[in-house]
Design a protein around this motif. Sequence first.
Motif, PDB file in Angstrom:
ATOM      1  N   SER A 209       0.830  -1.210   0.000  1.00 15.28           N
ATOM      2  CA  SER A 209       0.000   0.000   0.000  1.00 15.28           C
ATOM      3  C   SER A 209       0.855   1.247   0.000  1.00 15.28           C
ATOM      4  O   SER A 209       1.841   1.344   0.737  1.00 15.28           O
ATOM      5  N   ALA A 210       0.451   2.225  -0.799  1.00 14.46           N
ATOM      6  CA  ALA A 210       1.191   3.482  -0.867  1.00 14.46           C
ATOM      7  C   ALA A 210       1.136   4.246   0.443  1.00 14.46           C
ATOM      8  O   ALA A 210       2.123   4.861   0.858  1.00 14.46           O
ATOM      9  N   MET A 211      -0.029   4.231   1.101  1.00 15.67           N
ATOM     10  CA  MET A 211      -0.210   5.010   2.318  1.00 15.67           C
ATOM     11  C   MET A 211      -0.816   4.147   3.420  1.00 15.67           C
ATOM     12  O   MET A 211      -1.368   3.081   3.161  1.00 15.67           O
ATOM     13  N   GLY A 212      -0.718   4.668   4.651  1.00 21.10           N
ATOM     14  CA  GLY A 212      -1.223   3.950   5.808  1.00 21.10           C
ATOM     15  C   GLY A 212      -2.661   4.290   6.124  1.00 21.10           C
ATOM     16  O   GLY A 212      -3.398   4.834   5.286  1.00 21.10           O
ATOM     17  N   SER A 213      -3.066   4.012   7.358  1.00 20.44           N
ATOM     18  CA  SER A 213      -4.469   4.135   7.734  1.00 20.44           C
ATOM     19  C   SER A 213      -4.972   5.574   7.771  1.00 20.44           C
ATOM     20  O   SER A 213      -6.179   5.802   7.848  1.00 20.44           O
ATOM     21  N   ASP A 214      -4.073   6.555   7.695  1.00 20.36           N
ATOM     22  CA  ASP A 214      -4.530   7.944   7.648  1.00 20.36           C
ATOM     23  C   ASP A 214      -5.114   8.297   6.293  1.00 20.36           C
ATOM     24  O   ASP A 214      -5.770   9.335   6.147  1.00 20.36           O
ATOM     25  N   ASN A 215      -4.906   7.453   5.291  1.00 28.14           N
ATOM     26  CA  ASN A 215      -5.421   7.704   3.950  1.00 28.14           C
ATOM     27  C   ASN A 215      -6.577   6.753   3.653  1.00 28.14           C
ATOM     28  O   ASN A 215      -6.385   5.549   3.491  1.00 28.14           O
ATOM     29  N   SER A 216      -7.778   7.303   3.558  1.00 30.85           N
ATOM     30  CA  SER A 216      -8.970   6.467   3.384  1.00 30.85           C
ATOM     31  C   SER A 216      -9.024   5.779   2.024  1.00 30.85           C
ATOM     32  O   SER A 216      -9.613   4.707   1.900  1.00 30.85           O
ATOM     33  N   GLU A 217      -8.420   6.400   1.021  1.00 29.81           N
ATOM     34  CA  GLU A 217      -8.422   5.777  -0.305  1.00 29.81           C
ATOM     35  C   GLU A 217      -7.742   4.413  -0.263  1.00 29.81           C
ATOM     36  O   GLU A 217      -8.278   3.417  -0.756  1.00 29.81           O
ATOM     37  N   CYS A 218      -6.550   4.382   0.324  1.00 29.70           N
ATOM     38  CA  CYS A 218      -5.825   3.111   0.427  1.00 29.70           C
ATOM     39  C   CYS A 218      -6.493   2.166   1.423  1.00 29.70           C
ATOM     40  O   CYS A 218      -6.677   0.976   1.141  1.00 29.70           O
ATOM     41  N   THR A 219      -6.846   2.694   2.586  1.00 31.29           N
ATOM     42  CA  THR A 219      -7.356   1.847   3.656  1.00 31.29           C
ATOM     43  C   THR A 219      -8.701   1.225   3.294  1.00 31.29           C
ATOM     44  O   THR A 219      -8.946   0.054   3.580  1.00 31.29           O
ATOM     45  N   GLY A 220      -9.581   2.004   2.669  1.00 26.76           N
ATOM     46  CA  GLY A 220     -10.870   1.458   2.262  1.00 26.76           C
ATOM     47  C   GLY A 220     -10.711   0.320   1.279  1.00 26.76           C
ATOM     48  O   GLY A 220     -11.443  -0.683   1.333  1.00 26.76           O
ATOM     49  N   GLY A 221      -9.744   0.460   0.358  1.00 28.36           N
ATOM     50  CA  GLY A 221      -9.494  -0.617  -0.598  1.00 28.36           C
ATOM     51  C   GLY A 221      -8.960  -1.866   0.074  1.00 28.36           C
ATOM     52  O   GLY A 221      -9.354  -2.986  -0.263  1.00 28.36           O
ATOM     53  N   ILE A 222      -8.050  -1.684   1.026  1.00 26.41           N
ATOM     54  CA  ILE A 222      -7.509  -2.825   1.770  1.00 26.41           C
ATOM     55  C   ILE A 222      -8.627  -3.544   2.517  1.00 26.41           C
ATOM     56  O   ILE A 222      -8.723  -4.775   2.493  1.00 26.41           O
ATOM     57  N   ASP A 223      -9.494  -2.767   3.184  1.00 29.97           N
ATOM     58  CA  ASP A 223     -10.563  -3.370   3.969  1.00 29.97           C
ATOM     59  C   ASP A 223     -11.551  -4.135   3.087  1.00 29.97           C
ATOM     60  O   ASP A 223     -11.986  -5.241   3.433  1.00 29.97           O
ATOM     61  N   ALA A 224     -11.914  -3.552   1.954  1.00 29.67           N
ATOM     62  CA  ALA A 224     -12.836  -4.240   1.051  1.00 29.67           C
ATOM     63  C   ALA A 224     -12.209  -5.538   0.541  1.00 29.67           C
ATOM     64  O   ALA A 224     -12.878  -6.576   0.449  1.00 29.67           O
ATOM     65  N   THR A 397     -15.097   7.388   1.404  1.00 32.41           N
ATOM     66  CA  THR A 397     -14.028   8.126   0.730  1.00 32.41           C
ATOM     67  C   THR A 397     -13.130   8.905   1.678  1.00 32.41           C
ATOM     68  O   THR A 397     -11.975   9.184   1.340  1.00 32.41           O
ATOM     69  N   GLY A 398     -13.634   9.267   2.862  1.00 36.49           N
ATOM     70  CA  GLY A 398     -12.827  10.126   3.703  1.00 36.49           C
ATOM     71  C   GLY A 398     -12.671   9.752   5.161  1.00 36.49           C
ATOM     72  O   GLY A 398     -11.905  10.395   5.892  1.00 36.49           O
ATOM     73  N   LYS A 399     -13.359   8.713   5.611  1.00 39.43           N
ATOM     74  CA  LYS A 399     -13.346   8.433   7.046  1.00 39.43           C
ATOM     75  C   LYS A 399     -13.024   6.982   7.388  1.00 39.43           C
ATOM     76  O   LYS A 399     -13.243   6.554   8.523  1.00 39.43           O
ATOM     77  N   ILE A 400     -12.534   6.222   6.436  1.00 32.10           N
ATOM     78  CA  ILE A 400     -12.088   4.862   6.760  1.00 32.10           C
ATOM     79  C   ILE A 400     -10.608   4.934   7.139  1.00 32.10           C
ATOM     80  O   ILE A 400      -9.731   4.947   6.283  1.00 32.10           O
TER      81      ILE A 400
END
Length: 413
Positions: A209-224, A397-400
């Motif tokens: 992942s490019a970014m950690g949990s502070d970035n919802s774009e990456c984190t939401g994709g990981i979670d899905a 988009t912004g809070k995951i």
Amino acid sequence: MKKKLLTVMMAVMMTFSLSGCGNDVIVDVVTNDVENGSNQADTSNSGTAQGEQTASAEVAETNPAGLKTIPLEDVKIGVLYIGSASDTSGYTYAHELGIQGMVSNLGLKEDQVVRKESIDDGDDVAIKKALDECMDEGCNIVFATSWGYMEETAAYAEKYPDVYFAHGTGYMSNGSNFTNYFGRIYQARYLSGLVAGMKTKSNLIGYVSAMGSDNSECTGGIDAFAMGVEEVNPDAKVLVAVTNSWFSPDDEQAASDALIGKDCDVLAQHVDTTAPQIASEENGTWAIGYNSDMSKETPDATLTSVIWNWSAYYTSYVNSIVNATYDGSNYYGGMDESLVGLTGLSSLCEDGTQEKVNEMQQKILSGEFGVFDGEILTNDGTVIGEEGKTLDDATITGKINWYYHNVEVVDWK
């Protein structure tokens, strides 16, 4: 350096009428990439008839957003890329395919597009220089494709109120000449998790992942993705290696090697290069590509790729400016709009994978399943969401900023 914030609007769905034709897994259009022969989702014919109609029809001088309409022949588009337009895979490649599709769909000339390539999205000076050059070259529409371009693009939209600016990913917009565009990539991420979960033998799946949990774009994709893995394999874990860069080939390669060294036999990615695919092929393991069809580089490793069909958006956006329907809304499309999807599953996938993907795809398309549904258990024991409800677009988009309970972030350096 912080910029003056424009009105912040979380991505709101802009309703477009987009059409397509037939597909392997998700999106309704598949074309062949002429240069590489890849199976890449695209709407190469989407919007063509609409574009031709626009060129000959009488249109209003202003649109619902109060901005001037631009005749098709006067359109001049600037595009900021974090990579090179000549890339043959990855993030910039996917956007370039989208720009090319839009040019073809609307019958634009090549000199109506100005490309600013290899613009580091962490370099404010480089971003300003690229935007200044777009203005100097007469661009009246600008697409800024990477997260880090957001604040500079917002400032230029305020400085040039008659120019249309659209920023990919991120979240800022002003409801007028500066909009945001992204999509429900998590839908395709979930489906790719099914593929990975059915394939793994070690029950350890890596994710670069490019970014950690502070970035919802990456984190939401990981979670899905992790939810998809769990659907078919409750025993599997997803190990995440964060590079802290949207584009860092060396770190992406090192993180991929480290995950394989931790016995991950399938790698997924939210990074720009094919490093996870190459590392998997070199090690005799498997991978899930991202942005564009990566099987052309690594046919012996890539199970499928999560892809963007950006021409669906670019075509509709420019056409709305030309035909005076532009209203300043943000765009947030998904599988319904043929914006996101999977490439066809490779023969490397396990028996029954296609059937499971088809089943869950249909549930998503019908609205029966929204991916982020009900109560969601995170990896720190917190419960997100409510029974009988699904997370809304603004939250996704912004809070995951949390990870699903089968996800573990690992130290790879």
